[in-house]
Design a protein around this motif. Structure first.
Motif, PDB file in Angstrom:
ATOM      1  N   LEU A 153      59.773 -40.209  27.887  1.00 16.18           N
ATOM      2  CA  LEU A 153      61.143 -40.584  27.574  1.00 16.18           C
ATOM      3  C   LEU A 153      61.712 -41.275  28.800  1.00 16.18           C
ATOM      4  O   LEU A 153      61.747 -40.683  29.890  1.00 16.18           O
ATOM      5  CB  LEU A 153      61.993 -39.363  27.234  1.00 16.18           C
ATOM      6  CG  LEU A 153      61.509 -38.466  26.095  1.00 16.18           C
ATOM      7  CD1 LEU A 153      62.551 -37.383  25.826  1.00 16.18           C
ATOM      8  CD2 LEU A 153      61.236 -39.263  24.823  1.00 16.18           C
ATOM      9  N   ASP A 154      62.143 -42.516  28.644  1.00 17.20           N
ATOM     10  CA  ASP A 154      62.668 -43.281  29.772  1.00 17.20           C
ATOM     11  C   ASP A 154      61.690 -43.188  30.947  1.00 17.20           C
ATOM     12  O   ASP A 154      60.534 -43.533  30.803  1.00 17.20           O
ATOM     13  CB  ASP A 154      64.071 -42.802  30.135  1.00 17.20           C
ATOM     14  CG  ASP A 154      65.045 -42.950  28.966  1.00 17.20           C
ATOM     15  OD1 ASP A 154      64.866 -43.868  28.157  1.00 17.20           O
ATOM     16  OD2 ASP A 154      65.978 -42.134  28.864  1.00 17.20           O
ATOM     17  N   SER A 155      62.139 -42.693  32.084  1.00 14.25           N
ATOM     18  CA  SER A 155      61.252 -42.574  33.253  1.00 14.25           C
ATOM     19  C   SER A 155      61.123 -41.113  33.674  1.00 14.25           C
ATOM     20  O   SER A 155      61.066 -40.785  34.868  1.00 14.25           O
ATOM     21  CB  SER A 155      61.800 -43.419  34.413  1.00 14.25           C
ATOM     22  OG  SER A 155      61.897 -44.775  34.038  1.00 14.25           O
ATOM     23  N   SER A 156      61.038 -40.222  32.698  1.00 13.39           N
ATOM     24  CA  SER A 156      61.048 -38.787  32.990  1.00 13.39           C
ATOM     25  C   SER A 156      59.663 -38.228  33.296  1.00 13.39           C
ATOM     26  O   SER A 156      59.523 -37.021  33.490  1.00 13.39           O
ATOM     27  CB  SER A 156      61.636 -38.028  31.792  1.00 13.39           C
ATOM     28  OG  SER A 156      60.828 -38.226  30.646  1.00 13.39           O
ATOM     29  N   GLU A 165      56.713 -47.857  21.110  1.00  9.41           N
ATOM     30  CA  GLU A 165      57.895 -48.046  21.943  1.00  9.41           C
ATOM     31  C   GLU A 165      59.088 -48.232  21.032  1.00  9.41           C
ATOM     32  O   GLU A 165      59.049 -49.057  20.117  1.00  9.41           O
ATOM     33  CB  GLU A 165      57.739 -49.245  22.867  1.00  9.41           C
ATOM     34  CG  GLU A 165      58.927 -49.428  23.813  1.00  9.41           C
ATOM     35  CD  GLU A 165      58.730 -50.589  24.777  1.00  9.41           C
ATOM     36  OE1 GLU A 165      59.096 -50.429  25.947  1.00  9.41           O
ATOM     37  OE2 GLU A 165      58.211 -51.643  24.354  1.00  9.41           O
ATOM     38  N   ALA A 166      60.135 -47.461  21.268  1.00 12.05           N
ATOM     39  CA  ALA A 166      61.316 -47.578  20.415  1.00 12.05           C
ATOM     40  C   ALA A 166      62.529 -47.037  21.148  1.00 12.05           C
ATOM     41  O   ALA A 166      62.420 -46.139  21.992  1.00 12.05           O
ATOM     42  CB  ALA A 166      61.126 -46.822  19.103  1.00 12.05           C
ATOM     43  N   VAL A 190      68.542 -39.561  26.550  1.00  8.47           N
ATOM     44  CA  VAL A 190      67.344 -40.367  26.310  1.00  8.47           C
ATOM     45  C   VAL A 190      67.740 -41.696  25.685  1.00  8.47           C
ATOM     46  O   VAL A 190      68.664 -41.751  24.873  1.00  8.47           O
ATOM     47  CB  VAL A 190      66.335 -39.606  25.408  1.00  8.47           C
ATOM     48  CG1 VAL A 190      66.971 -39.225  24.081  1.00  8.47           C
ATOM     49  CG2 VAL A 190      65.094 -40.439  25.162  1.00  8.47           C
ATOM     50  N   ARG A 191      67.016 -42.754  26.096  1.00 11.47           N
ATOM     51  CA  ARG A 191      67.222 -44.065  25.483  1.00 11.47           C
ATOM     52  C   ARG A 191      65.930 -44.579  24.848  1.00 11.47           C
ATOM     53  O   ARG A 191      65.943 -45.167  23.785  1.00 11.47           O
ATOM     54  CB  ARG A 191      67.689 -45.080  26.543  1.00 11.47           C
ATOM     55  CG  ARG A 191      69.090 -44.834  27.037  1.00 11.47           C
ATOM     56  CD  ARG A 191      70.119 -45.036  25.951  1.00 11.47           C
ATOM     57  NE  ARG A 191      70.068 -46.372  25.373  1.00 11.47           N
ATOM     58  CZ  ARG A 191      70.631 -46.705  24.218  1.00 11.47           C
ATOM     59  NH1 ARG A 191      71.274 -45.799  23.504  1.00 11.47           N
ATOM     60  NH2 ARG A 191      70.551 -47.939  23.758  1.00 11.47           N
TER      61      ARG A 191
END
Length: 467
Positions: free
Chosen positions: A191-194, A141-142, A127-128
């Motif tokens: 999370l990201d594009s999940s 957003e973080a 995860v980013r």
């Protein structure tokens, strides 16, 4: 009903303050992580509603990263910790602030309700970014880089005292922007594009009239909505003193206190007639690298988040490494800073839309005008860290003062003494100027010798001045 991801935790461990932005929002930064437990029966999944009981009003949501253990962890090192992770998923740590008074610390009655820990919709290997939406609007957003205590540290720390078992879940904390949802709202976390963890909010029956009951006051309401405590705004008398004297005088007083490096070099005022005094909120830009810019430069990046975090009386101080090859701020964000009560902006980089600043009632100091957007040379990286602006170290909370000549940085602990001494110095200098204008020799007058000192003291007494 079984969880769609097959989750069946023996423990759900939630982390208190762990994102830098949330710590700033709450006005405190912990030295070590702290935790509380949520019952496994609070586990839920995407699409399943969360229920706000009738008679309550403050259902708080907190987008979080769920860390799912894949193998036992007992007294593991940080180097070994991530090997114990099966994956990550979006999570929402719901809590009913109406019951916060009943069990502060344990959070059991506030956060232990059935369905108050939805997790999903997918388990991902890394995860980013974490993002939360309320009714489709981005509210949190973080980056995972903003964690005060990274995931490997959380696992190693917890495993000192207990065995973390396969299936256990650690919630890694929430960033700034957590707030309140009401029946009819939809909260989503990704999370990201999940894919988005989707939780509709509905109203349910009232809590039975047994034991502790809901209770809300303004302090609880403020905490639920994410309101910040009062910022480090200058006392009115100090701000008035700093804007009544020149930066040259302040500079002289700072040197007397042993602070030689205090004048921000290479910046000019957009409106020389505006005076500035306030407290530093820092923002750091790093040099452009395309992959980092793609990851961190867009959306609600550090620049925009920092503007939205500005408190009345704060000065936005931007470290741009003295690079004048692009703008670091434009008129839209400057106007937003003004509307949030900012006392000024200082950047050692370029200023975009610079002609607009000639009529903006905000003191702005900058290196040079430049029409290009910041993405040409900079990536907004982080905020509220020590920065170097115009060759001067600026710490969050430092005091800045500016006039037509420039900007000085004053350590907060010295601000009152420096301001008082500067006011007194300028009183003496006005007295000296008046005497010189009358034809007096500067001998024994500049600086004040015993005879003229006595005369000065007499004039102050006649004016009713206080020493």
């Amino acid at each position: 009903m079984d969880h769609p991801l097959g989750l069946s935790p023996g423990k759900i461990i939630a982390t208190h303050l762990n994102f830098r932005s949330r710590a700033l929002e709450r006005g405190r930064r912990p030295e070590h992580p702290s935790y509380f437990l949520k019952p496994p029966s609070s586990l839920s999944w995407s699409g399943r509603p969360v229920v706000r009981p009738a008679g309550t009003s403050l259902l708080g949501f907190e987008g979080e990263i769920a860390v799912v253990l894949g193998r036992p962890a007992h007294r593991v090192s940080r180097a070994e910790a991530l090997d114990c992770v099966a994956g990550y998923a979006a999570a929402n740590d719901f809590g009913l602030y109406d019951f916060r008074h009943a069990d502060q610390g344990s959070n059991l009655r506030a956060k232990g309700h059935d369905g108050f820990t939805p997790i999903g919709p997918a388990l991902v290997p890394s995860v980013r970014w974490l993002r939360t939406y309320l009714n489709g609007e981005l509210v949190q957003e973080a980056s995972i880089d903003e964690l005060l205590f990274p995931v490997d540290l959380l696992i190693a720390d917890l495993s000192r005292f207990m065995t973390l078992e396969p299936g256990d879940i650690i919630l890694a904390g929430t960033p700034a922007g957590a707030s309140v949802a009401a029946p009819g709202d939809v909260v989503e976390v990704e999370l990201d594009s999940s894919g988005r963890l989707r939780t509709p909010v509905t109203e349910g029956p009232a809590v039975p009239d047994l034991g502790v009951q809901p209770r809300v006051d303004e302090t609880v309401r403020s905490a639920a909505y994410g309101s910040r405590p009062p910022g480090p705004v200058l006392p009115e008398a100090l701000a008035k003193a700093l804007t009544s004297v020149s930066t040259a005088t302040l500079s002289a007083q700072l040197r007397k206190h042993g602070v030689e490096h205090h004048f921000v070099e290479g910046v000019r005022p957009a409106r020389p007639g505006l005076r500035m005094a306030g407290v530093a909120r820092t923002l750091r830009y790093v040099a452009l690298r395309e992959d980092v810019a793609a990851e961190r430069g867009g959306g609600m990046n550090a620049q925009k988040r920092t503007v939205e975090e500005l408190r009345p009386g704060e000065i936005l101080v931007i470290e741009a490494r003295g690079d004048l090859g692009a703008g670091t701020l434009g008129d839209i964000l400057a106007l937003r800073a003004l509307r949030r009560g900012a006392a000024g902006v200082v950047t050692d980089g370029g200023l975009r839309d610079s002609p607009s600043f000639a009529t903006l009632d905000l003191p702005v100091y900058y290196g040079a005008p430049h029409a290009a957007v910041l993405g040409r040379r900079h990536v907004p990286m982080d905020s509220q860290l020590p920065v170097t602006c115009g060759g001067v170290l600026v710490l969050p909370g430092d005091v800045l003062a500016g006039d037509a000549e420039g900007v000085v940085v004053i350590p907060r602990a010295l601000a009152e003494r420096v301001a008082a001494a500067a006011v007194e110095q300028e009183r003496e200098e006005r007295f000296i100027l008046d005497r010189v204008a009358e034809g007096a020799s500067i001998e024994g007058l500049y600086p004040l010798g015993p005879r003229w000192r006595q005369e000065y003291e007499r004039s102050r007494s006649d004016e009713g001045g206080e020493r």
